[in-house]
Motif scaffolding. Structure first.
Motif, PDB file in Angstrom:
ATOM      1  N   ALA A 171      26.798  14.247  43.575  1.00  0.00           N
ATOM      2  CA  ALA A 171      27.123  15.562  43.021  1.00  0.00           C
ATOM      3  C   ALA A 171      25.883  16.448  42.955  1.00  0.00           C
ATOM      4  CB  ALA A 171      27.748  15.412  41.641  1.00  0.00           C
ATOM      5  N   ILE A 172      24.734  15.859  42.620  1.00  0.00           N
ATOM      6  CA  ILE A 172      23.477  16.617  42.583  1.00  0.00           C
ATOM      7  C   ILE A 172      23.188  17.221  43.953  1.00  0.00           C
ATOM      8  CG2 ILE A 172      20.961  16.380  42.459  1.00  0.00           C
ATOM      9  CD1 ILE A 172      22.150  16.583  39.750  1.00  0.00           C
ATOM     10  N   LYS A 173      23.406  16.425  45.001  1.00  0.00           N
ATOM     11  CA  LYS A 173      23.186  16.911  46.366  1.00  0.00           C
ATOM     12  C   LYS A 173      24.102  18.094  46.672  1.00  0.00           C
ATOM     13  CE  LYS A 173      23.569  15.609  51.216  1.00  0.00           C
ATOM     14  NZ  LYS A 173      24.029  14.588  52.189  1.00  0.00           N
ATOM     15  N   LEU A 174      25.370  17.994  46.271  1.00  0.00           N
ATOM     16  CA  LEU A 174      26.342  19.067  46.501  1.00  0.00           C
ATOM     17  C   LEU A 174      25.934  20.343  45.760  1.00  0.00           C
ATOM     18  CD1 LEU A 174      29.299  19.705  47.679  1.00  0.00           C
ATOM     19  CD2 LEU A 174      30.021  19.330  45.317  1.00  0.00           C
ATOM     20  N   LEU A 175      25.580  20.201  44.480  1.00  0.00           N
ATOM     21  CA  LEU A 175      25.232  21.362  43.668  1.00  0.00           C
ATOM     22  C   LEU A 175      23.916  22.000  44.128  1.00  0.00           C
ATOM     23  CD1 LEU A 175      26.245  19.928  40.172  1.00  0.00           C
ATOM     24  CD2 LEU A 175      27.489  21.620  41.532  1.00  0.00           C
ATOM     25  N   THR A 176      22.958  21.159  44.511  1.00  0.00           N
ATOM     26  CA  THR A 176      21.691  21.678  45.038  1.00  0.00           C
ATOM     27  C   THR A 176      21.935  22.444  46.332  1.00  0.00           C
ATOM     28  OG1 THR A 176      20.456  19.836  44.056  1.00  0.00           O
ATOM     29  CG2 THR A 176      19.369  21.058  45.827  1.00  0.00           C
ATOM     30  N   GLY A 177      22.802  21.894  47.182  1.00  0.00           N
ATOM     31  CA  GLY A 177      23.158  22.578  48.426  1.00  0.00           C
ATOM     32  C   GLY A 177      23.823  23.910  48.158  1.00  0.00           C
ATOM     33  N   SER A 178      24.687  23.959  47.155  1.00  0.00           N
ATOM     34  CA  SER A 178      25.366  25.201  46.808  1.00  0.00           C
ATOM     35  C   SER A 178      24.369  26.274  46.395  1.00  0.00           C
ATOM     36  CB  SER A 178      26.366  24.947  45.666  1.00  0.00           C
ATOM     37  OG  SER A 178      27.100  26.118  45.376  1.00  0.00           O
ATOM     38  N   ILE A 179      23.368  25.876  45.615  1.00  0.00           N
ATOM     39  CA  ILE A 179      22.334  26.828  45.170  1.00  0.00           C
ATOM     40  C   ILE A 179      21.474  27.272  46.352  1.00  0.00           C
ATOM     41  CG2 ILE A 179      20.250  27.106  43.768  1.00  0.00           C
ATOM     42  CD1 ILE A 179      21.533  25.063  41.784  1.00  0.00           C
ATOM     43  N   ASP A 180      20.922  26.302  47.073  1.00  0.00           N
ATOM     44  CA  ASP A 180      19.971  26.625  48.142  1.00  0.00           C
ATOM     45  C   ASP A 180      20.604  27.468  49.253  1.00  0.00           C
ATOM     46  OD1 ASP A 180      17.988  25.296  46.811  1.00  0.00           O
ATOM     47  OD2 ASP A 180      18.117  23.461  48.013  1.00  0.00           O
ATOM     48  N   TYR A 181      21.782  27.077  49.705  1.00  0.00           N
ATOM     49  CA  TYR A 181      22.386  27.803  50.818  1.00  0.00           C
ATOM     50  C   TYR A 181      22.882  29.187  50.401  1.00  0.00           C
ATOM     51  CZ  TYR A 181      21.917  23.799  53.913  1.00  0.00           C
ATOM     52  OH  TYR A 181      21.398  22.796  54.696  1.00  0.00           O
ATOM     53  N   THR A 182      23.225  29.339  49.122  1.00  0.00           N
ATOM     54  CA  THR A 182      23.604  30.673  48.639  1.00  0.00           C
ATOM     55  C   THR A 182      22.437  31.645  48.782  1.00  0.00           C
ATOM     56  OG1 THR A 182      25.275  29.899  47.064  1.00  0.00           O
ATOM     57  CG2 THR A 182      24.234  32.016  46.591  1.00  0.00           C
ATOM     58  N   TYR A 183      21.256  31.247  48.308  1.00  0.00           N
ATOM     59  CA  TYR A 183      20.118  32.165  48.306  1.00  0.00           C
ATOM     60  C   TYR A 183      19.449  32.273  49.671  1.00  0.00           C
ATOM     61  CZ  TYR A 183      21.101  32.519  43.444  1.00  0.00           C
ATOM     62  OH  TYR A 183      21.761  32.776  42.265  1.00  0.00           O
ATOM     63  N   ASN A 184      19.511  31.212  50.476  1.00  0.00           N
ATOM     64  CA  ASN A 184      18.980  31.313  51.836  1.00  0.00           C
ATOM     65  C   ASN A 184      19.855  32.227  52.701  1.00  0.00           C
ATOM     66  OD1 ASN A 184      16.922  29.604  51.111  1.00  0.00           O
ATOM     67  ND2 ASN A 184      17.878  27.776  51.967  1.00  0.00           N
ATOM     68  N   ARG A 185      21.147  32.258  52.417  1.00  0.00           N
ATOM     69  CA  ARG A 185      22.040  33.174  53.143  1.00  0.00           C
ATOM     70  C   ARG A 185      21.610  34.625  52.912  1.00  0.00           C
ATOM     71  NH1 ARG A 185      26.325  35.728  50.678  1.00  0.00           N
ATOM     72  NH2 ARG A 185      27.662  36.931  52.077  1.00  0.00           N
ATOM     73  N   TYR A 186      21.262  34.967  51.675  1.00  0.00           N
ATOM     74  CA  TYR A 186      20.822  36.341  51.403  1.00  0.00           C
ATOM     75  C   TYR A 186      19.613  36.708  52.268  1.00  0.00           C
ATOM     76  CZ  TYR A 186      23.822  36.302  47.228  1.00  0.00           C
ATOM     77  OH  TYR A 186      24.890  36.235  46.366  1.00  0.00           O
ATOM     78  N   LYS A 187      18.740  35.723  52.505  1.00  0.00           N
ATOM     79  CA  LYS A 187      17.556  35.988  53.330  1.00  0.00           C
ATOM     80  C   LYS A 187      17.933  36.207  54.792  1.00  0.00           C
ATOM     81  CE  LYS A 187      13.579  34.188  50.900  1.00  0.00           C
ATOM     82  NZ  LYS A 187      12.351  33.378  51.052  1.00  0.00           N
ATOM     83  N   GLU A 188      18.937  35.482  55.265  1.00  0.00           N
ATOM     84  CA  GLU A 188      19.385  35.672  56.648  1.00  0.00           C
ATOM     85  C   GLU A 188      19.964  37.070  56.839  1.00  0.00           C
ATOM     86  OE1 GLU A 188      19.099  33.568  59.196  1.00  0.00           O
ATOM     87  OE2 GLU A 188      18.274  31.875  58.055  1.00  0.00           O
ATOM     88  N   ILE A 189      20.631  37.567  55.831  1.00  0.00           N
ATOM     89  CA  ILE A 189      21.278  38.876  55.912  1.00  0.00           C
ATOM     90  C   ILE A 189      20.288  40.015  55.689  1.00  0.00           C
ATOM     91  CG2 ILE A 189      22.989  40.366  54.763  1.00  0.00           C
ATOM     92  CD1 ILE A 189      24.568  37.825  54.092  1.00  0.00           C
ATOM     93  N   TYR A 190      19.230  39.735  54.925  1.00  0.00           N
ATOM     94  CA  TYR A 190      18.317  40.781  54.437  1.00  0.00           C
ATOM     95  C   TYR A 190      17.830  41.780  55.486  1.00  0.00           C
ATOM     96  CZ  TYR A 190      14.026  43.012  52.885  1.00  0.00           C
ATOM     97  OH  TYR A 190      13.047  43.936  52.622  1.00  0.00           O
ATOM     98  N   PRO A 191      17.253  41.352  56.630  1.00  0.00           N
ATOM     99  CA  PRO A 191      16.666  42.361  57.528  1.00  0.00           C
ATOM    100  C   PRO A 191      17.670  43.395  58.030  1.00  0.00           C
ATOM    101  CG  PRO A 191      16.780  40.195  58.587  1.00  0.00           C
ATOM    102  CD  PRO A 191      17.076  39.989  57.145  1.00  0.00           C
ATOM    103  N   PHE A 192      18.913  42.976  58.244  1.00  0.00           N
ATOM    104  CA  PHE A 192      19.930  43.887  58.754  1.00  0.00           C
ATOM    105  C   PHE A 192      20.425  44.840  57.666  1.00  0.00           C
ATOM    106  CE2 PHE A 192      20.125  39.750  60.858  1.00  0.00           C
ATOM    107  CZ  PHE A 192      19.764  40.119  62.144  1.00  0.00           C
ATOM    108  N   GLN A 193      20.623  44.301  56.466  1.00  0.00           N
ATOM    109  CA  GLN A 193      21.067  45.142  55.363  1.00  0.00           C
ATOM    110  C   GLN A 193      19.957  46.078  54.886  1.00  0.00           C
ATOM    111  OE1 GLN A 193      23.995  45.686  54.083  1.00  0.00           O
ATOM    112  NE2 GLN A 193      24.979  44.234  55.482  1.00  0.00           N
ATOM    113  N   HIS A 194      18.718  45.603  54.936  1.00  0.00           N
ATOM    114  CA  HIS A 194      17.593  46.451  54.528  1.00  0.00           C
ATOM    115  C   HIS A 194      17.483  47.663  55.465  1.00  0.00           C
ATOM    116  CE1 HIS A 194      13.748  47.469  52.707  1.00  0.00           C
ATOM    117  NE2 HIS A 194      13.252  47.618  53.931  1.00  0.00           N
ATOM    118  N   LYS A 195      17.620  47.413  56.755  1.00  0.00           N
ATOM    119  CA  LYS A 195      17.573  48.510  57.732  1.00  0.00           C
ATOM    120  C   LYS A 195      18.697  49.508  57.475  1.00  0.00           C
ATOM    121  CE  LYS A 195      17.652  49.341  62.753  1.00  0.00           C
ATOM    122  NZ  LYS A 195      18.852  50.166  62.824  1.00  0.00           N
TER     123      LYS A 195
END
Length: 460
Positions: A171-195
């Protein structure tokens, strides 16, 4: 406080909330206030595990003698939500369908995992709004700091729960993945949305370590395949990779075919080269196909090339029938075609077909669901404007994903003319044959012949 009180009431319903696991049998039960269906369906990935009837006291119960530990979904049509189950669990859920996610609370074994997973889901809904309204305008370093701060808040809460030994390693692995991938997704989107937000001419230069997490991406984690933050990250990640690599390497390579086709083929091959897990591969390939077929209409010959390429890299894709149905649905909604002869239900419980409804007049069909009050109120507000703009058209509403009696109640409450409203029980058929993406879609016909099969109710 509200969630605490709900948790207490659930504990009383359970009799206790002991974390002791006496056997491998899983008990998953609950109480549904204002049920919208007569059953709850439990799914693992896209596969149905079992179903349970909702009794006269609005209770349901699953007893599962042999299951795999991990993430499941329970479906109370038309809504669904996560539930994490492990062997020996005795878990209770209580919810009110009027405020589905916000009212949902778990009690019993693994309550900590499930309630925290739900809190992450609700927090992401709020933070998504803030990202688009203000955070994407920040400069790269400030944005990275903001993301790290939000992430650390969630990690600190998870560490506190973990310090009490209430959560398993899985469960720790699942919850950690939920946190990490949520915030890393924002970084993937950032350059396009910032522009987009800043109206800069080019994509902003980023610090060298901006994507440092990419070295840790697991492209083949079966336990995370159906975790929404993981899947959403993968979609954003491959969108970013495809755009950047194509921009830097392909130059004028698309001259012999459309840019849209070239880009999507590029994306297919990136997924093929990196993703290992079969179900994740299939789901990501499906996403590329839907994105290509729906968002920008390409020349028929290019569409054929895309489908050939799709089948080459995504052999035995579990979604191939759905994708081919979508392709056929698009073909059947072209101008001069007769609108598909689908059955719908009148307010007086009578069957009618769309061709009957559209005969001998001009019609604008629009679509709405009783599961999203804000959406349907906006739709009806728009319809009242269109009645004045298009007095020569009859405006016909088709309801989907709503219980028949609930649909009638909404119609009566709003004072909408029932003779202009119809209900469909077959969401899958209607969606595939009328290509209902997005829900703001409208179809315009004259004498049951399609004038525009891909209109938008807000652009008429």
């Amino acid at each position: 406080m509200i969630r605490f009180l709900l948790s207490a009431s659930v504990a009383l319903l359970m009799g206790c909330s002991s974390t002791k696991k006496d056997s491998e049998t899983v008990l998953f039960a609950g109480e549904i206030v204002n049920p919208t269906s007569d059953q709850v369906i439990l799914l693992k990935g896209g596969v149905k595990v079992d179903s349970a009837k909702i009794d006269n006291n609005n209770r349901f119960e699953f007893k599962l003698s042999s299951i795999e530990n991990g993430l499941y979904h329970f479906n109370l049509a038309p809504e669904h939500q996560y539930v994490y189950l492990e062997k020996g669990d005795s878990l209770m859920v209580r919810l009110n369908t009027i405020y589905f996610d916000e009212s949902l609370v778990f009690s019993g074994t693994n309550e900590e995992t499930n309630n925290f997973l739900l809190e992450l889901f609700l927090a992401t809904e709020e933070e998504d709004s803030a990202m688009y309204s203000e955070y994407y305008e920040l400069e790269p370093l400030d944005f990275a700091d903001k993301i790290q701060s939000l992430r650390q808040d969630k990690v600190a809460t998870l560490n506190e729960l973990n310090s009490e030994n209430l959560i398993s390693e899985e469960a720790i692995k699942l919850l950690t993945g939920s946190i990490d991938y949520t915030y890393n997704r924002y970084k993937e989107i950032y350059p396009f949305q910032h522009k987009r937000k800043t109206a800069e001419e080019n994509l902003h230069d980023l610090p060298k370590d901006f994507y440092s997490y990419r070295s840790q991406i697991d492209y083949g984690d079966h336990t995370l395949t159906y975790l929404r933050p993981y899947y959403d990250f993968m979609k954003a990640h491959f969108g970013n990779l495809s755009y950047m690599s194509c921009k830097n390497e392909c130059k004028n390579a698309h001259e012999d075919e459309s840019k849209q086709l070239h880009y999507k083929k590029h994306k297919l091959h990136l997924i093929d080269s990196l993703v290992i897990e079969k179900e994740l591969r299939d789901n990501l390939f499906r996403n590329v196909a839907f994105d290509y077929l729906l968002k920008k209409k390409d020349a028929p010959e290019n569409t054929e090339i895309f489908l050939t390429e799709f089948k080459k890299v995504s052999k035995n894709n579990m979604h191939i029938e759905e994708i081919e149905n979508l392709y056929q649905g698009i073909a059947n909604l072209q101008p001069a075609k007769v609108i598909p002869d689908l059955k719908v239900m009148t307010f007086n419980n009578e069957n009618k077909t769309l061709t009957e409804i559209a005969a001998n007049k001009k019609v604008l069909f629009y679509f709405w669901s009783g599961t999203n009050k804000k959406q349907y109120l906006e739709i009806f507000k728009r319809v009242s404007i269109l009645k004045e703009k298009k007095p020569d058209h009859e405006l016909i509403g088709i309801n989907i994903k709503t219980d028949y009696d609930q649909w009638k109640t909404i119609i009566s409450t709003l004072g909408v003319d029932p003779s202009s409203q119809y209900h469909s029980n077959d969401f899958k058929e209607l969606t595939e044959k009328l290509v209902l993406y997005p829900m703001n879609k409208a179809i315009i016909t004259e004498n049951a012949v399609i004038v525009d099969g891909f209109s938008n109710i807000y652009k008429n």
